[in-house]
Design a protein around this motif. Sequence first.
Motif, mmCIF file in Angstrom:
data_model
loop_
_atom_site.group_PDB
_atom_site.id
_atom_site.type_symbol
_atom_site.label_atom_id
_atom_site.label_comp_id
_atom_site.label_asym_id
_atom_site.label_seq_id
_atom_site.Cartn_x
_atom_site.Cartn_y
_atom_site.Cartn_z
ATOM 1 N N GLN A 232 0.891 -1.328 0.028
ATOM 2 C CA GLN A 232 -0.029 0.016 -0.214
ATOM 3 C C GLN A 232 0.723 1.746 0.111
ATOM 4 O O GLN A 232 2.035 1.230 0.762
ATOM 5 C CB GLN A 232 -1.175 -0.484 0.702
ATOM 6 N N GLY A 233 0.471 2.307 -0.518
ATOM 7 C CA GLY A 233 1.165 3.678 -1.384
ATOM 8 C C GLY A 233 0.216 4.246 -0.500
ATOM 9 O O GLY A 233 -1.194 4.795 -0.983
ATOM 10 N N LEU A 269 0.497 17.858 -2.851
ATOM 11 C CA LEU A 269 0.093 16.082 -2.710
ATOM 12 C C LEU A 269 1.699 15.633 -2.135
ATOM 13 O O LEU A 269 2.811 15.336 -3.059
ATOM 14 C CB LEU A 269 -0.097 15.100 -3.812
ATOM 15 N N ILE A 270 1.902 14.887 -1.182
ATOM 16 C CA ILE A 270 3.004 14.377 -1.146
ATOM 17 C C ILE A 270 2.369 12.216 -0.733
ATOM 18 O O ILE A 270 1.708 12.081 -0.368
ATOM 19 C CB ILE A 270 3.136 14.964 0.358
ATOM 20 N N GLY A 271 3.751 12.004 -1.310
ATOM 21 C CA GLY A 271 3.456 10.339 -1.622
ATOM 22 C C GLY A 271 5.110 10.109 -1.705
ATOM 23 O O GLY A 271 5.937 10.712 -2.529
ATOM 24 N N THR A 272 4.998 8.227 -1.273
ATOM 25 C CA THR A 272 4.203 7.403 -0.893
ATOM 26 C C THR A 272 4.747 7.058 0.562
ATOM 27 O O THR A 272 6.646 7.070 0.240
ATOM 28 C CB THR A 272 3.736 7.151 -2.035
ATOM 29 N N THR A 273 4.425 6.062 1.294
ATOM 30 C CA THR A 273 4.564 5.255 1.872
ATOM 31 C C THR A 273 4.541 3.934 0.653
ATOM 32 O O THR A 273 3.800 3.483 -0.466
ATOM 33 C CB THR A 273 3.768 5.082 2.997
ATOM 34 N N GLU A 274 5.535 2.977 1.504
ATOM 35 C CA GLU A 274 5.719 1.260 1.070
ATOM 36 C C GLU A 274 5.172 1.175 2.876
ATOM 37 O O GLU A 274 5.817 1.039 3.320
ATOM 38 C CB GLU A 274 6.858 1.223 0.349
ATOM 39 N N ALA A 275 3.937 0.095 2.343
ATOM 40 C CA ALA A 275 3.718 -1.115 3.557
ATOM 41 C C ALA A 275 2.506 -2.082 2.360
ATOM 42 O O ALA A 275 2.528 -2.205 2.209
ATOM 43 C CB ALA A 275 3.116 -0.552 4.583
#
Length: 511
Positions: A232-233, A269-275
């Motif tokens: 997920q991002g 717009l700020i991204g992204t995470t990785e999980a």
Amino acid sequence: MKTSDTLYDLAIIGAGINGAGIARDAAGRGLSVAIIDSGDVGGATSSSSTKLIHGGLRYLEYYAFGLVRKALAEREVLLDMAPHITWPQAFVLPYAAGMRPEWMLRLGTLLYDNLARRDVVPGSQRIDLRQERAGRALNPDYRSGFRYWDGWVDDARLVVDNLKDAAARGATVLPRTPVQRAERSGGHWRLLLGNGSTVTAKRLINAAGPWAEDVARRVMGVNDAPPLRLVQGSHIVTRRVHLGKDAFMLQQPDGRIIFVIPYERDYSLIGTTEADIAQPGDAAVSDAEVSYLLAAANRYLARPLTQDDVVHKYVGVRPLVLEDGKAQKETTRDYRLVEHPGLDAMTIVGGKITTYRVLAEDVLARILPGSKRWTSTAPLPGGAIARGKGENGQVAFKRWLEHLQAEQADYDPKLIERLARTIGAPTADLLRAGLGRNLGGVFEAELEYFRSEEWATSSEDVLRRRTKLGLHLDAAAQAEVARWFGETPRETSGEMADVHAGHRFARPGAA
């Protein structure tokens, strides 16, 4: 809906960007196509990306030169064929002490410049942040960096435009229609749909994205689709931090990078995470991810962001090819086409929005060998604008827009630009026919267009995907849009909360 007597050449499960691209390409080569999705078109991953057309500068660290070269070449194609929903985007990459050295950043940007031909996108350069407007948004400790270029795209509209072209070429588009089971019968595929109807096709493509493995096993009854790594991002939208048009690519102490991109005129717009997640339905923007993104941006910003500056958040799920022993950031973003032997069926695994059109060409090369490739030089419907000699799509679109604004001088030029940056070429006819009642920043003629031409059936379809007006319209205007679609006050409240607070993933593939 009754059972169709049509025997399609191709049925596609999943109306995200990969399925839409395949449907368009196949229809243009003369195949009869049905594309089916249990949700809205582009309703999941394909409307929840970081909205970049890029080669992936950071992938060079993992020697993914082939993937980067392919994506960079495609960046130019997409900027040319969809100029109404794309544009070249400059990125500022500040040098940060203790992270990647300056020589490495310069070598990477130079390699990025030269891996593929550039006609639309400029080359990179070293910059003094103290002399740059963009640098004034950053902490003065950051003094030097590099400017390089990629592209921006409205991801949800890219899906819609591909499907509009597919439909114009004869494809049947069936959103909000779950596929309960797909079975072989008489040498063909018979798809049993949630509305009680069936679709019969000679060949089946599973393009269900994060749900592809589940669709292969549970719906199609095959067990040879490779396992996916679901990542997920999460993204946040905040008050605008940019002082110009440059985006930022920000290195982090953990080795990751974060993008901060000018968004919808008033925001960033700020991204992204990785999980990693176990199931697509598990995706949700966590408080920890919001805090991570804010801290990542604040590591560089002159005026730090707070939780109160977050106006919207969303999450997407990337279906990556599972590669044992590799970390998330090392896992390939390339795609894999998995054919199911003897079944006239294929599952699409992985991929990224930038290379969707090339993916579709590769699929068609397998199922219709010898047929002519055509999509690289055919503008999408909104980008079908007359071009002067030597003009690329970006130049032609800007000239056309200026002419339309002069021709329709009774309309606010900003309104014309908003419409043109949404539906492109059809804007001219919409303006000439009249926009109808103003519902507080959106017009009845727009809503009718989205409903009749783009499969929209709800306020959320319009406010979050067909447009991003959910970020701009006040509560009264959004309620007017909901009433126009016949939604009850309770439905309206729930949907608007979803637009502003972020959304979990609804299932877009087979249900």
